[in-house]
Write an enzyme that holds these catalytic residues in place. Structure first.
Site, PDB file in Angstrom:
ATOM      1  N   ASP A  86      -3.428   7.565   4.318  1.00  0.00           N
ATOM      2  CA  ASP A  86      -2.964   6.203   4.604  1.00  0.00           C
ATOM      3  C   ASP A  86      -3.748   5.647   5.797  1.00  0.00           C
ATOM      4  O   ASP A  86      -4.198   6.408   6.662  1.00  0.00           O
ATOM      5  CB  ASP A  86      -1.462   6.257   4.931  1.00  0.00           C
ATOM      6  CG  ASP A  86      -0.831   4.882   4.987  1.00  0.00           C
ATOM      7  OD1 ASP A  86      -1.461   3.904   4.538  1.00  0.00           O
ATOM      8  OD2 ASP A  86       0.310   4.777   5.491  1.00  0.00           O
ATOM      9  N   GLU A  87      -3.900   4.328   5.876  1.00  0.00           N
ATOM     10  CA  GLU A  87      -4.591   3.649   7.002  1.00  0.00           C
ATOM     11  C   GLU A  87      -5.960   4.278   7.270  1.00  0.00           C
ATOM     12  O   GLU A  87      -6.311   4.596   8.408  1.00  0.00           O
ATOM     13  CB  GLU A  87      -3.727   3.703   8.275  1.00  0.00           C
ATOM     14  CG  GLU A  87      -2.337   3.121   8.130  1.00  0.00           C
ATOM     15  CD  GLU A  87      -2.300   1.595   8.094  1.00  0.00           C
ATOM     16  OE1 GLU A  87      -3.373   0.984   7.954  1.00  0.00           O
ATOM     17  OE2 GLU A  87      -1.192   1.042   8.188  1.00  0.00           O
ATOM     18  N   GLN A 134      -8.461  -4.850   8.654  1.00  0.00           N
ATOM     19  CA  GLN A 134      -7.445  -4.577   9.679  1.00  0.00           C
ATOM     20  C   GLN A 134      -7.846  -3.401  10.580  1.00  0.00           C
ATOM     21  O   GLN A 134      -6.989  -2.755  11.182  1.00  0.00           O
ATOM     22  CB  GLN A 134      -6.091  -4.295   9.017  1.00  0.00           C
ATOM     23  CG  GLN A 134      -5.509  -5.500   8.286  1.00  0.00           C
ATOM     24  CD  GLN A 134      -4.077  -5.267   7.843  1.00  0.00           C
ATOM     25  OE1 GLN A 134      -3.139  -5.278   8.638  1.00  0.00           O
ATOM     26  NE2 GLN A 134      -3.894  -5.044   6.554  1.00  0.00           N
ATOM     27  N   LYS A 173       0.819  -1.215   0.000  1.00  0.00           N
ATOM     28  CA  LYS A 173       0.000   0.000   0.000  1.00  0.00           C
ATOM     29  C   LYS A 173       0.857   1.272   0.000  1.00  0.00           C
ATOM     30  O   LYS A 173       0.507   2.248  -0.669  1.00  0.00           O
ATOM     31  CB  LYS A 173      -0.959   0.009   1.193  1.00  0.00           C
ATOM     32  CG  LYS A 173      -0.307   0.108   2.549  1.00  0.00           C
ATOM     33  CD  LYS A 173      -1.332   0.175   3.656  1.00  0.00           C
ATOM     34  CE  LYS A 173      -0.668   0.261   5.011  1.00  0.00           C
ATOM     35  NZ  LYS A 173       0.144   1.456   5.198  1.00  0.00           N
ATOM     36  N   THR A 174       1.973   1.273   0.739  1.00  0.00           N
ATOM     37  CA  THR A 174       2.831   2.465   0.765  1.00  0.00           C
ATOM     38  C   THR A 174       3.431   2.717  -0.615  1.00  0.00           C
ATOM     39  O   THR A 174       3.555   3.863  -1.060  1.00  0.00           O
ATOM     40  CB  THR A 174       3.952   2.308   1.812  1.00  0.00           C
ATOM     41  OG1 THR A 174       3.371   1.977   3.071  1.00  0.00           O
ATOM     42  CG2 THR A 174       4.752   3.587   1.947  1.00  0.00           C
ATOM     43  N   ARG A 188       0.801 -11.478   9.982  1.00  0.00           N
ATOM     44  CA  ARG A 188       2.158 -11.020  10.325  1.00  0.00           C
ATOM     45  C   ARG A 188       3.192 -12.067   9.909  1.00  0.00           C
ATOM     46  O   ARG A 188       4.381 -11.763   9.814  1.00  0.00           O
ATOM     47  CB  ARG A 188       2.311 -10.778  11.839  1.00  0.00           C
ATOM     48  CG  ARG A 188       1.422  -9.740  12.494  1.00  0.00           C
ATOM     49  CD  ARG A 188       1.399  -8.429  11.785  1.00  0.00           C
ATOM     50  NE  ARG A 188       0.286  -8.361  10.860  1.00  0.00           N
ATOM     51  CZ  ARG A 188       0.170  -7.479   9.888  1.00  0.00           C
ATOM     52  NH1 ARG A 188       1.112  -6.594   9.690  1.00  0.00           N
ATOM     53  NH2 ARG A 188      -0.880  -7.474   9.080  1.00  0.00           N
TER      54      ARG A 188
END
Length: 718
Positions: A217-218, A248, A35-36, A603
């Site tokens: 973002d997020e 998430q 995503k970044t 993770r």
């Protein structure tokens, strides 16, 4: 500026999300999907191919680290300075706006920003100035109340009649002091900016025209006020490019609204949605487990992670008899993984609740394996544990000045810093301990100490002496339980609200279990209390594992968000613990707990171990537990049941079938009322096992539902 080769830098889904036209876009970016990378390349695309000036772009993140990373990446790929482009957190950007428009915001040019500790000190000052009892009105609960109201866009004169009058009164005085001192807190930075825009249309219009492109973002972590601020700036004319993952969204307890991302298409005009589903982190087998679990959530936008690599190990599941076996299994596997070439720092142990770290820490310490608690403290370093240990120290040795100072006004009993300074002065003059000094006050007049404070000191002396006199008649764990109750720490923590208060109570209950285990493991000790205190001091002061450059990583799942590890152990998957009944609140509770489990699973990069125990010592009793429902939501074929090297009684992954016949050869039936010596009256809900292993599942009126072994429970059937 050199031309970027977008096609060779991005996968197909990323490329579509980056090359889209201007307008409102929602990018559903799955865990590990880059995503970044998409955010930074989208900004680069706007500047390079859409002729957007850097000053027309506002990029919002939730951490300074993420903001710096995005800025560095932009400058690296474009080979130009990002000057003019506004990068920052919501709080950082709002601070920048308020610094420019301080007059209109009714602030001074050099207004002060209070951090969390400054805010708490101010609230304590207000409580003291109004003679409010901190035991009844917990400063941290009031702090949470104020921040929660502000995060929802409310001032003290605009809140519900249902709220506690004292909380509202403190909120009003708090706001007045901030106004007088030209100060703001963190929540104020966003609220004041929002109010500035509402009351000054020309300022709002300036930023609407300036920030033609807003990148977030997020997005799933935005709260109500942040969402409303974005709505104002977007004004249905701009381009809002939001990247996030509704699967998430795990911060509901601190104000984040998962519905913000789900309602994006309703709240903004002409929205186009993109999905990033190719995962670059985990193996296919790990992703299948994650997908199968999260598919049980109904309120989600929907996506399915996949990876180009078909290789990888099957996800392992281990059913332990109890948490001792669980911890032993995990450490055995860590040793094996080390032999296979893994670094210890590539291994993470994740858990839902802080208190679960204790038994793991004990096992790691005992086997000489260095570890760190990521984003938190080791068990004996946690403040509430240090409080309890300090009481035990002062009971054993009243002349222990450092333990005295930690306990004298903890919990608050009206003995402030001024009084402590006076006690120190007399102690120094008479060359004796602080304890002996306050004892001497009982037999002499002292004009510097008020009668109210003298009463508090007398009560403290009485508390220490009563427990000290009983020390030879009680076991170590019983002494700690008595300290917890008689010191009023128990009522102090139980009256507090929120995640932190619950965690503190769980940790102290785990301390009792730690003390019990210490007795069992040191049955030949000549002085169990001294040995326990020495052990606690050694563990708290053992910096070797902190300094070791290759420690195993222990952390809560919330702390693990945004991180990745080659090997992950996901522990404590039992009903009541995960999903966690203590955190039950709101309709979205179970779905947020499932999202949290999904975050934990994703993770893992190469290997994932899921563990659960049939029994744990919890809340002062041995509890038989059912495996988490999350385990049953994962198809059997995706999990490989593994056995311990040290134990032979490990069962299969499946839950032992619950029997629901009406009666039983032992003379009870489902629905039978029973009485237990400790837990009182209850009702038999179910049972399992045979003969000496027969366990009853009983719902007790005052203690909730518990599994008890019939042979040892000494039940009276009513």
């Amino acid at each position: 500026m050199s031309q970027l080769d977008f096609e060779n830098s991005l996968n197909d889904q990323q490329l579509i999300a980056v090359n889209c036209n201007e307008g409102n876009k929602l990018v559903l970016a799955g865990a590990g999907s880059g995503k970044t990378r998409v955010l930074t390349y989208r900004i680069a695309k706007l500047i390079q191919d859409f002729n957007v000036r850097p000053s027309d772009v506002l990029a919002l993140t939730f951490t300074n680290k993420a903001s710096r990373e995005m800025k560095d990446r932009i400058e690296s790929i474009l080979k130009i300075s990002s000057q003019g482009l506004w990068f920052g957190t919501f709080h950082g950007i709002c601070r920048r706006i308020l610094k420019i428009h301080w007059r209109e915001a009714e602030l001074s040019e050099r207004f002060t920003i209070l951090d969390s500790q400054d805010q708490l000190r101010l609230i304590k000052r207000i409580l003291k100035g109004n003679n409010y009892d901190e035991k009844l009105y917990d400063p941290k609960s009031i702090q949470s109340f104020i921040n929660r109201k502000k995060d929802n866009g409310h001032r003290s004169d605009n809140i519900s009649d249902k709220d506690d009058e004292v909380y509202v009164a403190i909120f009003k005085e708090y706001e007045n002091i901030l106004k007088q001192t030209m100060s703001v807190d963190f929540a104020d930075l966003i609220l004041k900016t929002y109010e500035l825009f509402l009351s000054h249309n020309q300022i709002l219009n300036y930023y609407i025209k300036r920030f033609k492109h807003i990148m977030v973002d997020e997005f799933q972590d935005t709260n109500l006020l942040q969402f409303k601020l974005l709505k104002l700036l977007n004004n249905d004319t701009g381009s809002l490019y939001a990247v996030g993952d509704d699967d998430q969204s795990i911060y509901g307890w601190r104000g984040a609204l998962s519905k913000n991302i789900r309602s994006f298409t309703d709240q903004f005009t002409d929205v186009e949605i993109f999905k990033l589903e190719q995962n670059y982190r985990s193996t296919n087998k790990i992703l299948k487990v994650a997908n199968s679990l999260i598919s049980h959530n109904k309120n989600r936008l929907g996506k399915e992670l996949w990876t180009a690599s078909e290789r990888g190990e099957t996800v392992k599941i281990f059913e332990a008899y109890n948490n001792d076996e669980e911890s032993s299994f995990i450490v055995d596997k860590i040793k094996m993984l080390e032999r296979d070439g893994y670094k210890k720092s590539e291994i993470a142990i994740l858990y839902r609740n802080n208190f679960l770290s204790r038994r793991l820490e004990e096992e790691l310490n005992g086997r000489g394996i260095p570890y760190i608690i990521y984003g938190g403290f080791r068990f004996f370093e946690r403040s509430e544990i240090k409080d309890m240990i300090a009481y035990l120290r002062v009971i054993v040795n009243p002349d222990d000045d450092s333990a005295f100072e930690r306990t004298i006004n903890n919990p608050p009993r009206g003995i402030g810093q001024k009084t402590i300074d006076i006690i120190r002065k007399f102690a120094k003059a008479d060359n004796r301990s602080l304890w002996k000094t306050i004892k001497s006050f009982q037999n002499q007049n002292n004009d510097e100490i008020s009668s109210r404070v003298k009463t508090s000191l007398t009560n403290y002396i009485s508390l220490i002496e009563i427990i000290s006199n009983e020390i030879n008649d009680l076991s170590l764990d019983e002494i700690l339980v008595k300290i917890y109750k008689e010191s009023k720490l128990k009522s102090y923590y139980s009256e507090q609200k929120g995640e932190e208060a619950i965690s503190k109570q769980e940790n102290i209950e785990e301390l009792f279990i730690t003390a019990e285990n210490f007795i069992k493991n040191n049955y030949d000790s000549e002085n169990i209390i001294d040995d326990f205190l020495d052990n606690a001091a050694l563990e708290a002061g053992d910096y070797q594992s902190k300094l070791d450059n290759d420690p195993v990583q222990l952390m809560t799942i919330h702390s693990a968000k945004g991180l990745e590890f080659p090997v992950v152990f996901l522990t404590g998957l039992e009903e009541g613990i995960f999903p966690n009944e203590n955190r039950k609140s709101g309709e979205d509770f179970l779905e947020e707990e499932r999202r949290l489990c999904y975050v934990a699973i994703t993770r893992a990069m190469k290997s994932l171990y899921i563990t659960f125990a049939n029994a744990r010592y919890l809340h002062g009793s041995y509890n038989y537990l059912m495996p988490s429902r999350f385990i049953s939501e994962i198809p059997d074929e995706l999990l490989e049941s593994v056995k311990s090297d040290n134990y032979q009684h490990v069962k299969s992954k499946n839950v032992i079938p619950m029997r629901k016949k009406d009666d039983h050869k032992h003379g009870f039936k489902i629905g039978q009322r029973v009485k237990h010596q400790k837990f009182g009256s209850g009702v038999v809900l179910s049972y399992e096992g045979e003969d000496d292993n027969l366990k009853l599942y009983i719902n007790f009126e005052d203690y909730g539902s518990k599994w008890l072994v019939l042979t040892y429970a000494h039940l009276e059937f009513l």
